[in-house]
Design a protein around this motif. Sequence first.
Motif, PDB file in Angstrom:
ATOM      1  N   LEU A 124       0.824  -1.208   0.000  1.00 41.08           N
ATOM      2  CA  LEU A 124       0.000   0.000   0.000  1.00 41.08           C
ATOM      3  C   LEU A 124       0.861   1.262   0.000  1.00 41.08           C
ATOM      4  CD1 LEU A 124      -2.830  -1.051   2.488  1.00 41.08           C
ATOM      5  CD2 LEU A 124      -3.039  -0.711   0.020  1.00 41.08           C
ATOM      6  N   ALA A 127       2.227   1.703  -3.414  1.00 42.91           N
ATOM      7  CA  ALA A 127       1.158   2.162  -4.302  1.00 42.91           C
ATOM      8  C   ALA A 127       0.907   3.649  -4.124  1.00 42.91           C
ATOM      9  CB  ALA A 127      -0.116   1.367  -4.040  1.00 42.91           C
ATOM     10  N   ALA A 128       0.897   4.101  -2.878  1.00 45.24           N
ATOM     11  CA  ALA A 128       0.684   5.526  -2.613  1.00 45.24           C
ATOM     12  C   ALA A 128       1.783   6.368  -3.251  1.00 45.24           C
ATOM     13  CB  ALA A 128       0.623   5.766  -1.106  1.00 45.24           C
ATOM     14  N   PHE A 131       1.129   6.451  -7.048  1.00 48.57           N
ATOM     15  CA  PHE A 131       0.025   7.364  -7.372  1.00 48.57           C
ATOM     16  C   PHE A 131       0.486   8.817  -7.276  1.00 48.57           C
ATOM     17  CE2 PHE A 131      -3.009   3.877  -5.850  1.00 48.57           C
ATOM     18  CZ  PHE A 131      -3.263   3.457  -7.142  1.00 48.57           C
ATOM     19  N   ALA A 183      -9.038  -5.667  -1.140  1.00 52.06           N
ATOM     20  CA  ALA A 183      -9.031  -4.260  -1.555  1.00 52.06           C
ATOM     21  C   ALA A 183      -7.601  -3.746  -1.681  1.00 52.06           C
ATOM     22  CB  ALA A 183      -9.821  -3.421  -0.552  1.00 52.06           C
ATOM     23  N   ALA A 184      -6.742  -4.131  -0.730  1.00 49.70           N
ATOM     24  CA  ALA A 184      -5.335  -3.708  -0.792  1.00 49.70           C
ATOM     25  C   ALA A 184      -4.668  -4.248  -2.048  1.00 49.70           C
ATOM     26  CB  ALA A 184      -4.594  -4.191   0.451  1.00 49.70           C
ATOM     27  N   ALA A 186      -6.110  -4.986  -4.861  1.00 57.56           N
ATOM     28  CA  ALA A 186      -6.646  -4.264  -6.023  1.00 57.56           C
ATOM     29  C   ALA A 186      -5.991  -2.893  -6.176  1.00 57.56           C
ATOM     30  CB  ALA A 186      -8.156  -4.116  -5.882  1.00 57.56           C
ATOM     31  N   VAL A 187      -5.803  -2.202  -5.073  1.00 57.32           N
ATOM     32  CA  VAL A 187      -5.163  -0.886  -5.111  1.00 57.32           C
ATOM     33  C   VAL A 187      -3.718  -1.002  -5.599  1.00 57.32           C
ATOM     34  CG1 VAL A 187      -4.329   1.021  -3.679  1.00 57.32           C
ATOM     35  CG2 VAL A 187      -6.636   0.139  -3.343  1.00 57.32           C
ATOM     36  N   VAL A 188      -3.004  -1.980  -5.083  1.00 59.75           N
ATOM     37  CA  VAL A 188      -1.608  -2.166  -5.477  1.00 59.75           C
ATOM     38  C   VAL A 188      -1.519  -2.562  -6.947  1.00 59.75           C
ATOM     39  CG1 VAL A 188       0.525  -3.435  -5.024  1.00 59.75           C
ATOM     40  CG2 VAL A 188      -0.947  -2.765  -3.127  1.00 59.75           C
ATOM     41  N   ALA A 190      -3.555  -1.631  -9.331  1.00 60.07           N
ATOM     42  CA  ALA A 190      -3.755  -0.406 -10.105  1.00 60.07           C
ATOM     43  C   ALA A 190      -2.462   0.392 -10.179  1.00 60.07           C
ATOM     44  CB  ALA A 190      -4.870   0.427  -9.479  1.00 60.07           C
ATOM     45  N   ALA A 191      -1.742   0.475  -9.071  1.00 62.11           N
ATOM     46  CA  ALA A 191      -0.466   1.188  -9.062  1.00 62.11           C
ATOM     47  C   ALA A 191       0.575   0.448  -9.898  1.00 62.11           C
ATOM     48  CB  ALA A 191       0.028   1.362  -7.630  1.00 62.11           C
TER      49      ALA A 191
END
Length: 422
Positions: A124, A127-128, A131, A183-184, A186-188, A190-191
């Motif tokens: 995460l 990923a942040a 982004f 969810a984590a 999926a977010v990663v 996307a990144a």
Amino acid sequence: MLPFLDTAIIAIVALVPLLAITVGGGSAIFYLLLLACLAACCLREGGWRASVHSLRPYRGVVAALFVMLGAIVISQIAHGNVHGPSIERGARVSVAFPIFLAAMLGIDRRHLQQALWGVVLAGLTAAAIVFWLALPAFVRPDTPQHNAVTYGNLMLLFLVLAAYGTGWHLTAGRRLESGFKIAAAAVVFAAFILTQTRTGWMAIPLFVVVGLWLFAKVKHPGKMFAALGVACALLVALGSTNEALRARVAQGIQEAEACQGAGATADTSVCIRLQLWRASRQIIEEHPLFGLGNTQRFIPELEARVATGVVSPFVSQNFGEPHNDMLNMLTSYGVLGGVALILLYGAPAVVFFRRLGASHPREVRVAAAMGLALTLGFAVFGLTELMFRTMKTLGLYVILAAWLLALSDGGAAAPPRARAPR
């Protein structure tokens, strides 16, 4: 004292992925963990003899990983030189690994599993950062600590471990926990797409197969290939939604086709790799048994090949490694170095593969699936990128391999007791 050490080991293992992909500090955290594991091995009931005894089922793996240090030392003896960083790399694999494994085998698996939260947090956080660097213009991020390829590969590995980790229940709220991990992931993911990393996509089918084996228990070859085909189609469709990634794939194909004849030394992303691989092949042919003796001698070998048209001046001045882990080991330490790398991947992978069978408990199978993702994932990543370029990525691999071997161990997970004072 021992419960404190166990907690410290778990906390450090959780921190390793986060530090490896953000602020660095890889060597400090590696040796801090090594010190804690040494202390735990000496203080548990039975002392270091009990720790050594716990490694008996892993004698084959320990012996296989010891080949790494042997290959490096033999190569340096043959060349009559000593390269400290190379020896340290070998020691991290051959000496530190069994100490990590022995200490972690003595920790309650239910507690040791909690280190997974460090992997999720690392994913995460990475990923942040991506982004922040890539949006809103969707530019390829200039990532910290690693180039975008290695960064994207590690992010992909972390999200896979988080996704497989839904098979563990680490908190009382099982549904909430599973939802958070998904969810984590999926977010990663996307990144990961935003990093525009082509190498990582080659490993995704492998991760899908392991995931199907773990969760869907699909074993029939026909069903496996059908499910894999559907999953890959969905992934391709998802990846194609990123215009920049589509452009990079098309660009890579064009660069590979153009890297021939008069264009064989073009300074493009793909052609640079092909130049490095051609030079590496020549070096291996000239020094097959012992390689060059260390990684630093690759640079003058590149410079010597500018005049013969094997590499361009730009490549000789800006690249000091083959962009491939196997070629790096073969050029540096010879054929035994190549064998050592295969064993570094393969020896733990064989153990994980056996433990992924349906006869093992679910928690063991989850750890085994993570271990396969780690070992085979690094093997695939290393085809077009030098994943073990730095000490921290090598240390990360060794620590995670020991952690997952301990978690996939089928023995009792009773917490060890400290020795009674005399």
